[in-house]
Write a protein that holds these residues in place. Structure first.
Motif, mmCIF file in Angstrom:
data_model
loop_
_atom_site.group_PDB
_atom_site.id
_atom_site.type_symbol
_atom_site.label_atom_id
_atom_site.label_comp_id
_atom_site.label_asym_id
_atom_site.label_seq_id
_atom_site.Cartn_x
_atom_site.Cartn_y
_atom_site.Cartn_z
ATOM 1 N N LEU A 194 20.838 -14.503 -29.181
ATOM 2 C CA LEU A 194 22.244 -14.637 -29.505
ATOM 3 C C LEU A 194 22.359 -15.853 -30.412
ATOM 4 O O LEU A 194 21.753 -16.899 -30.134
ATOM 5 C CB LEU A 194 23.078 -14.862 -28.250
ATOM 6 C CG LEU A 194 23.190 -13.707 -27.269
ATOM 7 C CD1 LEU A 194 23.884 -14.172 -25.995
ATOM 8 C CD2 LEU A 194 23.922 -12.528 -27.893
ATOM 9 N N MET A 195 23.160 -15.771 -31.487
ATOM 10 C CA MET A 195 23.284 -16.872 -32.433
ATOM 11 C C MET A 195 24.736 -17.060 -32.842
ATOM 12 O O MET A 195 25.491 -16.089 -32.963
ATOM 13 C CB MET A 195 22.478 -16.604 -33.709
ATOM 14 C CG MET A 195 20.989 -16.498 -33.536
ATOM 15 S SD MET A 195 20.206 -16.330 -35.178
ATOM 16 C CE MET A 195 18.471 -16.345 -34.729
ATOM 17 N N ILE A 196 25.089 -18.327 -33.054
ATOM 18 C CA ILE A 196 26.408 -18.641 -33.584
ATOM 19 C C ILE A 196 26.295 -19.916 -34.425
ATOM 20 O O ILE A 196 25.665 -20.884 -34.011
ATOM 21 C CB ILE A 196 27.432 -18.775 -32.443
ATOM 22 C CG1 ILE A 196 28.846 -18.893 -32.981
ATOM 23 C CG2 ILE A 196 27.083 -19.914 -31.497
ATOM 24 C CD1 ILE A 196 29.901 -18.663 -31.901
ATOM 25 N N VAL A 213 28.664 -14.690 -22.774
ATOM 26 C CA VAL A 213 28.051 -13.458 -23.295
ATOM 27 C C VAL A 213 26.617 -13.338 -22.806
ATOM 28 O O VAL A 213 26.160 -12.253 -22.432
ATOM 29 C CB VAL A 213 28.120 -13.431 -24.837
ATOM 30 C CG1 VAL A 213 27.316 -12.253 -25.381
ATOM 31 C CG2 VAL A 213 29.569 -13.349 -25.299
ATOM 32 N N ALA A 214 25.882 -14.457 -22.766
ATOM 33 C CA ALA A 214 24.509 -14.424 -22.262
ATOM 34 C C ALA A 214 24.474 -13.940 -20.816
ATOM 35 O O ALA A 214 23.606 -13.131 -20.438
ATOM 36 C CB ALA A 214 23.881 -15.808 -22.377
ATOM 37 N N TYR A 215 25.404 -14.408 -20.001
ATOM 38 C CA TYR A 215 25.427 -13.983 -18.599
ATOM 39 C C TYR A 215 25.927 -12.544 -18.458
ATOM 40 O O TYR A 215 25.449 -11.790 -17.594
ATOM 41 C CB TYR A 215 26.274 -14.945 -17.768
ATOM 42 C CG TYR A 215 25.491 -16.169 -17.359
ATOM 43 C CD1 TYR A 215 24.668 -16.148 -16.237
ATOM 44 C CD2 TYR A 215 25.525 -17.328 -18.128
ATOM 45 C CE1 TYR A 215 23.912 -17.264 -15.879
ATOM 46 C CE2 TYR A 215 24.776 -18.445 -17.778
ATOM 47 C CZ TYR A 215 23.972 -18.406 -16.654
ATOM 48 O OH TYR A 215 23.207 -19.502 -16.310
ATOM 49 N N THR A 237 33.461 -7.039 -22.166
ATOM 50 C CA THR A 237 33.575 -7.630 -20.835
ATOM 51 C C THR A 237 34.117 -9.051 -20.912
ATOM 52 O O THR A 237 35.033 -9.434 -20.171
ATOM 53 C CB THR A 237 32.198 -7.649 -20.141
ATOM 54 O OG1 THR A 237 31.727 -6.306 -20.013
ATOM 55 C CG2 THR A 237 32.274 -8.303 -18.779
ATOM 56 N N VAL A 238 33.564 -9.849 -21.827
ATOM 57 C CA VAL A 238 33.979 -11.243 -21.958
ATOM 58 C C VAL A 238 35.396 -11.336 -22.519
ATOM 59 O O VAL A 238 36.186 -12.205 -22.106
ATOM 60 C CB VAL A 238 32.971 -12.014 -22.838
ATOM 61 C CG1 VAL A 238 33.478 -13.410 -23.154
ATOM 62 C CG2 VAL A 238 31.613 -12.084 -22.143
ATOM 63 N N THR A 239 35.755 -10.459 -23.436
ATOM 64 C CA THR A 239 37.103 -10.451 -24.004
ATOM 65 C C THR A 239 38.143 -10.240 -22.918
ATOM 66 O O THR A 239 39.202 -10.897 -22.912
ATOM 67 C CB THR A 239 37.234 -9.362 -25.082
ATOM 68 O OG1 THR A 239 36.325 -9.639 -26.154
ATOM 69 C CG2 THR A 239 38.647 -9.300 -25.628
#
Length: 206
Positions: free
Chosen positions: A30-32, A54-56, A119-121
């Motif tokens: 995952l990158m930001i 998001v990672a979880y 899910t996170v949203t």
């Protein structure tokens, strides 16, 4: 069985006071991206409050839907500046650009990421979801060491790595400064934080 990639991938270990030349495998993250002082930048705080949930979410999706559980990997950061002295001497953090990363297994797909985003949203509180991406990162030949202590005390170690060890071993720097945060900065006092410092390199005559 829960997979712990930190124990399985050799380049997630390093020794304090020792520079090692290693071959880093290509991995998926995952990158930001962002820019500015991590202590004061809103973009940096937004990145962290997005990448962790998001990672979880991906971990729980993998465990629940795929039957493949794994430990969430540590936060990592790739850092750079137009003037690399901003890292080793001036330490002018306002001039730093960065990509924050968390490694995820190869079996995680873009479709899984889309599901995790949804899910996170629904839960809210992840302001940079649109900036998050899934990408492979291949550093290859690198030099790394373990730093124990405050992030602000890294400069002498980097000075030694960049200007003595690397050229002294017939190598040249090729990529961006990379840090792997083995300690959770929210729970670990600065003097006890363990961070792998990594610099991609190439053979000087190559």
């Amino acid at each position: 069985m829960k997979t712990d990639h930190k124990k399985e991938i050799a380049t997630y270990t390093a020794r304090r006071g020792e520079f090692a030349v290693v071959e880093v495998p290509a991995l998926q993250f995952l990158m930001i991206d962002g820019h500015g002082d991590p202590n004061t930048s809103t973009a940096y705080q937004d990145a962290l409050t997005t990448i962790y949930p998001v990672a979880y979410a991906l971990k729980f999706l993998s465990k629940g839907e795929l039957g493949r559980d794994y430990a969430v990997m540590p936060l990592e950061g790739v850092w750079w500046s137009a003037d690399m002295a901003a890292f080793t001497t001036a330490r002018d953090k306002s001039r730093w650009s960065w990509t924050m990363l968390i490694m995820v297994p190869d079996w995680i797909t873009p479709d899984h990421l889309d599901t995790a985003r949804t899910t996170v949203t629904r839960k809210g509180g992840a302001p940079a979801l649109d900036a998050l991406r899934l990408e492979r990162f291949d550093e290859g030949l690198s030099v790394q060491t373990l730093h124990v202590g405050s992030y602000d005390d890294e400069a002498p170690v980097l000075e030694e790595m960049h200007h003595r060890f690397i050229p002294g071993h017939g190598l040249r720097m090729t990529g961006k400064h990379h840090e792997i945060y083995l300690s959770d900065a929210r729970r670990t006092p600065p003097e006890r934080r363990r961070t792998i410092l990594r610099q991609p390199v190439a053979r000087a005559d190559g």
